[in-house]
Design a protein around this motif. Structure first.
Motif, short mmCIF file in Angstrom:
data_model
loop_
_atom_site.label_atom_id
_atom_site.label_comp_id
_atom_site.label_asym_id
_atom_site.label_seq_id
_atom_site.Cartn_x
_atom_site.Cartn_y
_atom_site.Cartn_z
N ASP B 463 0.85 -1.19 0.00
CA ASP B 463 0.00 0.00 0.00
C ASP B 463 0.89 1.25 0.00
OD1 ASP B 463 -2.50 -1.44 2.18
OD2 ASP B 463 -2.39 -1.33 0.00
N GLY B 464 0.41 2.27 -0.66
CA GLY B 464 1.20 3.49 -0.79
C GLY B 464 1.59 4.10 0.53
N HIS B 465 0.72 4.04 1.51
CA HIS B 465 1.06 4.69 2.78
C HIS B 465 2.12 3.92 3.55
CE1 HIS B 465 -2.45 2.11 3.98
NE2 HIS B 465 -1.59 1.78 4.91
N ASN B 466 2.37 2.67 3.14
CA ASN B 466 3.46 1.91 3.77
C ASN B 466 4.80 2.13 3.08
OD1 ASN B 466 2.05 0.78 5.83
ND2 ASN B 466 1.46 -1.05 4.67
N ARG B 482 2.01 -3.45 18.03
CA ARG B 482 0.66 -3.95 18.31
C ARG B 482 -0.31 -3.34 17.30
NH1 ARG B 482 -0.54 -2.42 24.34
NH2 ARG B 482 0.66 -0.58 23.76
N PRO B 483 -0.92 -4.15 16.48
CA PRO B 483 -1.89 -3.60 15.52
C PRO B 483 -3.19 -3.25 16.23
CG PRO B 483 -1.78 -5.97 15.31
CD PRO B 483 -0.75 -5.59 16.32
N PHE B 484 -3.93 -2.33 15.68
CA PHE B 484 -5.26 -2.01 16.18
C PHE B 484 -6.09 -1.45 15.04
CE2 PHE B 484 -4.62 2.51 16.03
CZ PHE B 484 -3.31 2.74 16.40
N GLN B 485 -7.39 -1.28 15.32
CA GLN B 485 -8.31 -0.80 14.27
C GLN B 485 -9.27 0.22 14.86
OE1 GLN B 485 -10.28 -4.39 13.08
NE2 GLN B 485 -8.82 -4.79 11.45
N LEU B 486 -9.81 1.04 14.00
CA LEU B 486 -10.89 1.95 14.37
C LEU B 486 -12.01 1.73 13.35
CD1 LEU B 486 -12.03 4.30 16.06
CD2 LEU B 486 -11.03 5.86 14.37
N GLN B 487 -13.16 1.36 13.85
CA GLN B 487 -14.30 1.13 12.97
C GLN B 487 -15.05 2.44 12.76
OE1 GLN B 487 -16.95 -1.83 14.51
NE2 GLN B 487 -18.42 -1.58 12.84
N ARG B 498 -3.98 0.34 11.87
CA ARG B 498 -2.98 1.19 12.53
C ARG B 498 -2.20 2.00 11.51
NH1 ARG B 498 1.69 -0.29 17.01
NH2 ARG B 498 3.00 1.53 16.54
N ASP B 499 -1.78 1.32 10.42
CA ASP B 499 -0.97 2.01 9.40
C ASP B 499 -1.75 3.17 8.78
OD1 ASP B 499 0.63 -1.03 8.13
OD2 ASP B 499 1.04 0.24 9.89
N GLN B 500 -3.01 2.92 8.50
CA GLN B 500 -3.81 3.97 7.86
C GLN B 500 -4.02 5.15 8.79
OE1 GLN B 500 -6.89 1.08 6.93
NE2 GLN B 500 -6.80 1.68 4.78
N LEU B 501 -4.27 4.84 10.06
CA LEU B 501 -4.46 5.94 11.02
C LEU B 501 -3.17 6.71 11.22
CD1 LEU B 501 -6.79 4.12 13.50
CD2 LEU B 501 -7.23 6.37 12.52
N GLN B 502 -2.08 5.96 11.29
CA GLN B 502 -0.80 6.63 11.50
C GLN B 502 -0.48 7.53 10.31
OE1 GLN B 502 2.10 3.81 12.75
NE2 GLN B 502 3.57 5.37 13.39
N SER B 503 -0.83 7.02 9.14
CA SER B 503 -0.61 7.82 7.93
C SER B 503 -1.44 9.09 7.97
CB SER B 503 -0.98 6.98 6.71
OG SER B 503 -0.89 7.73 5.54
N LEU B 604 -6.44 4.25 21.11
CA LEU B 604 -6.87 5.57 20.66
C LEU B 604 -7.74 6.21 21.72
CD1 LEU B 604 -7.92 4.53 17.05
CD2 LEU B 604 -5.94 5.94 17.62
N VAL B 605 -7.74 7.51 21.76
CA VAL B 605 -8.56 8.22 22.74
C VAL B 605 -9.19 9.43 22.07
CG1 VAL B 605 -6.52 9.50 23.55
CG2 VAL B 605 -8.55 9.32 25.01
N LEU B 606 -10.46 9.64 22.40
CA LEU B 606 -11.12 10.88 22.00
C LEU B 606 -10.75 11.92 23.05
CD1 LEU B 606 -13.20 12.43 20.19
CD2 LEU B 606 -14.90 11.84 21.95
N VAL B 607 -10.14 13.01 22.59
CA VAL B 607 -9.65 14.01 23.54
C VAL B 607 -9.84 15.39 22.95
CG1 VAL B 607 -7.27 13.98 22.67
CG2 VAL B 607 -7.69 14.43 25.10
#
Lengths: 504, 633
Positions: B463-466, B482-487, B498-503, B604-607
């Protein structure tokens, strides 16, 4: 094989000498190349060359050129006919002789030359320059690699050359990487029309206009609807080899043995025949532009792209075609599914009719399913045929080849009548060579499908704008079928996206 | 009188043009000159014709003929209606008409031939080849019928079928000879004019640099004393005289970067060997290695027999190198390069830190190369040949990296991406490299000078963001990846890893200061409204379409909808889109005070920014955020 022929030619020379002394000669024709006698191959040898298992079986006339070594140039051919002598000294004879056919008939060699008809020949003398190119690399992909490999090996043995035959799954990607890394490229390779513009852009293929200008018979020998399959900006960059066509497959157990698909109303007829059965009337990948295209043509979109390869998504035919499919879906006739799911449902007897490619024919034959085969039907609403895509495969010559003559000979051989007949018959392909289809032994229904598809079908555009359109529609059609967008909204969005991508 | 004078003039003019044959089918005119007729297939045979009196074998005169089967000439005329007649017309106007079928040799009558020789004498006759050596009166009458047969004194005479001095072959002729002569004169003039109108040529040269030459350059060279040689080369036993330049002189213009003389030839480069490709205007191309060709073997001709010509390659070589209408000469030599930028790549980790220049990396044991691809979120795939260092091997050996570590890569523009060390060490799909060359050339500043990419024989795709570009620093962190996801759900459904969010955070980084009772902490993340763009309409999502199309549906947000934030343990809060709209004070954060979130808040945290003027009503911190949901009224 050539060496065996040379030994036989010595024997022939002795025999001819005896004939000159009044003894009876048993050879039916003499062949001479640059003053050297050659043996005329017999039926067994020719059967071997073209992969014909039964020498007694009648097979297509073979290229006259196969009687001689590979030639780079032919300066002169003299044929002794009955009562006359024919002399040919025209340009590009070395190319043209591949479109001359020959056959052994009642012990005679009969040569057929375009505009000069069929002529029994007593002897042939050929003068020219033999081809000194002895090695070639060819990349193959997709179906029929095994069969092609065997056929090419026979070609190599016959003419005493060495062919490196490689199977490469993604030829354009590999070519691009090799080209930019300045690695040696293959000399000949398989191409699909959808890949061609990209290959031209990074200069990996050479234009082949000269092939057709050297010998006008080359163009005449091709199926008319396949001649333009590999044009980029009007220039041919590959030689058509074979094609698959879009077609309909019908489960006979569900549809009935007497079901015939002639026009679109037969889809409703099919649904009626299913009655209260749980089976769907029809299914295909309605999310793909590739499968929408026949319906676009059926509602009058011809050509698909504008004269500068622009895409007009808002052409009336597009909304008409999509509305038609939506109506089929809404009335419970059409189940849109991608290929694998669709095929599984069809084989399981849950769908009566699918649209798929003729490449599926061998698979259904292996499964021994009772499957009816039909060309795409007439669209009585649009007054046109739903025109199938002729998915053409061709052979291209590298822009960096060191062996251009041998490359052409390989293409000439693969496109000759007996090779086309045998290969396409085995793999259920539509041959690019016109005469080959008449000689192929195919199930009657499939013959009809091929013939009709050749009349009504068309090759896909090679322009990259088609690829962009296809990519955009992959998402847009899903939104439409999911009810998330109206057809009007979808087409407006699609036009914006396509235009944006084209202007990038 | 005037008419007869005009006719006589045309006839005279026609005589001057003797030797040509005009083929006519409606508006289609084909003129075959002597030189063209000479290369057409010819049939040599002997035949005798019955006349009125000489009908027995004793009286027959057998003659030797050589000529072109008429079927060959008819092939030049395109489609001819099957019921057409073909008229052969002599220079003096004598004519004979035949049904098309006969002239196609369809009957037993014999093969019609345009003879170029009769008993060794040149000319142009219509004659017929009969396999039995005789064209009899019976044959003629049977095949042609009385309408088309020849008679002499009321008696059939097959000999009368011969036509001498054939000038025209016309489909469905209307009998107007004057028009025919007039048009033939015009056609001949057109051919002459076409011969004079030579298309201006240009020849492209490419190699280390590019160049182009045209006739004006040639003229300039001549004026400056660059001598074109005159050479004679034979082709098909015919010698012709050419004005040539050696091919090497043209190659010299592009085989390396010149400061002064354009014809300075890199002889050593030629001897070391490179691929040279000659391409014609019609697409024909042939290549050869310079090690297999003497520099004295090939020439480029600019005139032939004293007449200027489109450049063509000539020489005492195989015909395949005789490239006519030469359009391009390409020398596959290294392209001239600007100085590679001086750059240092930094490495750091628990065991220390160091930096290396690109030259040092190139010469290291970790240097590798191969094909690799990446695909952008818009679906465009880029495939190239990359060279760089094996990231995994280098980090293991130099940094003591293990499979349980995390590798963080920071770019010149601040973009960051984390990789699992286990993934980097996994070679099954290819090798992760820090690439600094692409397709044989140094990567330019953007996307270089260094980018991460995966290479391998199977041309692996990521993927391009990687595929991080403009890499500045590589950091080994002794913490498991540690991988994670956000739905995200709403008008579309999607899950960001994780990669997409980090990107996304790297591209749109925001920081807020959150004041709790005990502390004041700085959180780093991405504004919530940017994530809503993934699900606030059914068509568009960030980076999935052209940049001109905004994926965030502000119009919908302004109308108002609810946004529900769900934590892993089921805790949730609901906020209004009206207050989240373009509000950079409310974030989804993945870092606190420059480090990963602590376990109670991870991943992740909503802040929000405690001191912001505009905050949504009811907003609270949501730890361990798992799902953001849009609900329309």
């Amino acid at each position: 094989m050539m060496y065996k022929r040379m030994y036989r030619s010595v024997f022939l020379l002795c025999t001819v000498s005896l004939a000159m002394l009044g003894a009876t000669a048993w050879a039916s024709a003499e062949l001479w190349c640059n003053g050297q006698p050659l043996a005329l191959p017999n039926q067994n040898e020719l059967s071997w060359l073209f992969g014909q298992p039964n020498p007694e079986e009648t097979f297509a006339p073979f290229p006259f050129a196969c009687l001689f070594p590979l030639m780079e140039e032919i300066h002169e051919i003299v044929l002794q006919l009955e009562g006359s002598q024919l002399l040919l000294q025209e340009e590009n004879l070395a190319e043209k002789v591949w479109n001359w056919s020959a056959c052994l008939s009642s012990g005679k060699l009969v040569v057929s030359i375009p505009t000069l008809g069929e002529n029994p020949v007593q002897w042939v003398r050929l003068e020219g320059i033999a081809c000194t190119e002895k090695e070639l690399e060819i990349w193959l992909s997709r179906e029929g690699v095994l069969e092609l490999r065997e056929q090419l090996q026979r070609f190599a043995d016959w003419f005493g050359v060495s062919l490196h035959i490689l199977e490469i799954p993604d030829i354009p990607a590999r070519l691009q990487a090799y080209l930019r890394a300045q690695e040696p490229l293959p000399d000949v390779f398989h191409v699909e029309s959808s890949q061609l513009e990209e290959l031209v852009d990074f200069q990996s293929v050479q234009g082949l206009a000269y092939l057709f200008s050297q010998d006008s018979q080359r163009l005449q020998s091709l199926q008319p609807n396949m001649r333009d399959a590999f044009l980029v900006n009007g220039v041919p960059y590959a030689y058509p080899f074979y094609a698959d066509t879009q077609m309909a497959f019908v489960n006979r157990e569900l549809a009935g043995r007497d079901f015939v698909l002639q026009d679109e109303t037969d889809l409703w007829e099919l649904a009626a025949r299913l009655g209260s059965s749980d089976a769907w009337a029809c299914s295909w990948n309605a999310y793909s532009l590739y499968w929408l295209v026949p319906f676009l043509r059926g509602f009058g979109m011809d050509p698909l792209l504008g004269c500068t390869n622009t895409v007009d998504v808002q052409h009336p035919a597009v909304s008409q075609a999509i509305d038609f499919l939506l109506a089929l879906r809404d009335q419970g006739l059409l189940l849109p599914e991608e290929r694998d799911a669709m095929t599984s449902l069809f084989c399981a007897g849950e769908v009566a009719l699918i649209l798929s490619g003729s490449y599926m024919v061998p698979q259904f034959e292996r499964l021994e399913m009772e499957v009816g085969m039909f060309a795409l039907p007439w669209n009585s609403r649009g007054g046109r045929w739903f025109s199938p895509v002729l998915d053409c495969k061709g052979l291209a010559i590298s822009a960096r080849t060191k062996v251009p003559v041998l490359s052409r000979r390989v293409i000439d051989f693969l496109s000759c009548l007996p090779v086309q007949q045998r290969f396409c018959e085995q793999l259920r392909k539509i041959p690019a060579r016109r005469e080959a289809l008449d000689r192929m032994s195919l199930p009657g229904e499939l013959q009809q499908v091929f013939r009709k598809s050749l009349r009504t079908g068309f090759p896909l555009p090679t322009a990259s704008s088609y690829g962009i359109w296809k990519s955009v529609f992959w998402k847009i059609l899903r939104f439409v079928f999911a009810g998330q967008m109206s057809v009007t909204q979808a087409l407006q969005s699609a036009q914006q996206l396509v235009d944006a991508n084209l202007s990038y | 009188m005037r008419k007869w004078l005009w006719f006589g003039f045309l006839l005279l003019l026609g005589c001057c043009l003797f030797g040509e044959v005009f083929l006519v089918n409606g508006d289609r005119w084909v003129v075959l000159e002597d030189s063209q007729l000479a290369v057409l297939p010819t049939l040599s045979f002997s035949v005798a014709f019955h006349g009125v009196t000489n009908t027995s074998d004793e009286n027959l005169e057998t003659e030797n003929w050589r000529g072109i089967p008429l079927s060959v000439l008819l092939g030049f005329l395109g489609t001819i209606p099957p019921d057409a007649t073909i008229t052969l017309i002599a220079q003096d106007g004598f004519s004979r008409e035949f049904p098309l079928g006969v002239l196609r040799g369809a009957g037993s009558f014999g093969t019609p031939v345009l003879a170029l020789e009769r008993e060794g004498e040149p000319g142009q006759w219509l004659t017929f080849f009969a396999q039995d050596g005789q064209v009899t009166n019976e044959d003629m009458l049977q095949e042609l019928g009385e309408a088309f047969s020849s008679f002499h004194g009321g008696q059939p005479s097959a000999r009368g079928l011969l036509v001498k001095d054939v000038r025209y072959l016309v489909v469905n002729w209307d009998g107007d000879l004057e028009a025919l002569h007039e048009q033939s004169t015009h056609s001949a003039q057109m051919i002459e004019q076409q011969g004079e109108e030579k298309e201006e040529w240009s020849l492209s040269l490419s190699g280390a640099v590019d160049a182009r030459i045209d006739p004006s350059d040639l003229q300039e060279w001549k004026e400056r004393g660059v001598h074109l040689e005159e050479r004679v080369f034979a082709r098909k036993s015919t010698e012709r005289r050419y004005e040539v330049l050696p091919l090497w002189m043209l190659v010299a213009m592009v085989d390396d970067l010149h400061d002064e003389h354009p014809f300075s030839f890199a002889q050593q480069l030629w001897e070391d060997g490179y691929l040279l490709t000659l391409t014609a205007q019609d697409g024909y191309a042939v290549s050869f290695s310079t090690t297999e060709m003497s520099t004295q073997a090939l020439f480029v001709a600019f005139s032939e027999e004293g007449e200027p010509t489109w450049p063509k390659v000539v020489g005492e070589v195989s015909g395949k190198f005789w490239v006519s209408h030469l359009q391009e000469i390409d020398a596959q030599v290294p392209r001239a390069q600007e100085d590679a930028p001086s750059f240092t790549l930094a490495f750091s980790g628990p065991s220390g830190s160091f930096s290396r220049t690109l030259e040092q990396l190139r010469e290291s044991e970790f240097f590798v190369e191969g094909p690799g691809s990446y695909t952008t979120s818009a679906g465009t795939r880029y495939t190239n040949h990359y060279a760089g260092v094996d990231m995994g091997a280098l980090l293991v050996q130099q940094m003591g990296m293990t499979a349980s570590d995390t590798v963080e890569i920071i770019a010149l523009d601040g973009y960051e991406m984390s990789y699992s060390a286990e993934e980097i060490l996994d070679q099954s799909s290819g090798t992760w490299i820090l690439a600094f060359e692409r397709d044989g050339m140094p990567l330019p500043q953007d996307p270089g000078p260094v980018r991460t990419v995966r290479i391998g024989e199977a041309t692996p795709n990521v993927d391009g963001h990687n595929s991080l570009k403009m890499v500045k620093r590589v950091q080994v962190i002794p913490v498991a990846y540690r991988p994670f996801q956000l739905q995200l759900s709403g008008l579309m459904q999607t899950t960001l890893d994780r990669d997409q969010l980090q990107s996304g955070i790297s591209c749109h980084r925001q920081r807020v200061v959150y004041q709790s009772k005990e502390n004041s902490d700085t959180y780093t993340g991405i504004a919530v409204w940017r994530l809503l763009a993934f699900v606030d309409d059914p068509a568009y999502a960030p980076h999935r379409q052209d940049e001109a199309i905004l994926s965030y549906n502000q119009e919908l947000a302004a109308k108002g909808y609810s946004v529900i934030f769900h934590a892993v343990d089921g805790y949730q809060i609901t906020l209004s889109s009206l207050e989240l709209d373009r509000n950079d004070a409310v974030l989804v954060a993945n870092a606190k005070n420059g480090s990963d979130l602590e376990s109670g808040e991870w991943p992740l945290v909503l802040v929000f920014d405690s001191s912001a003027e505009r905050l949504p009503e009811g907003i609270k911190k949501v730890k361990q955020l798992a799902h953001i949901e849009i609900v329309l009224p």
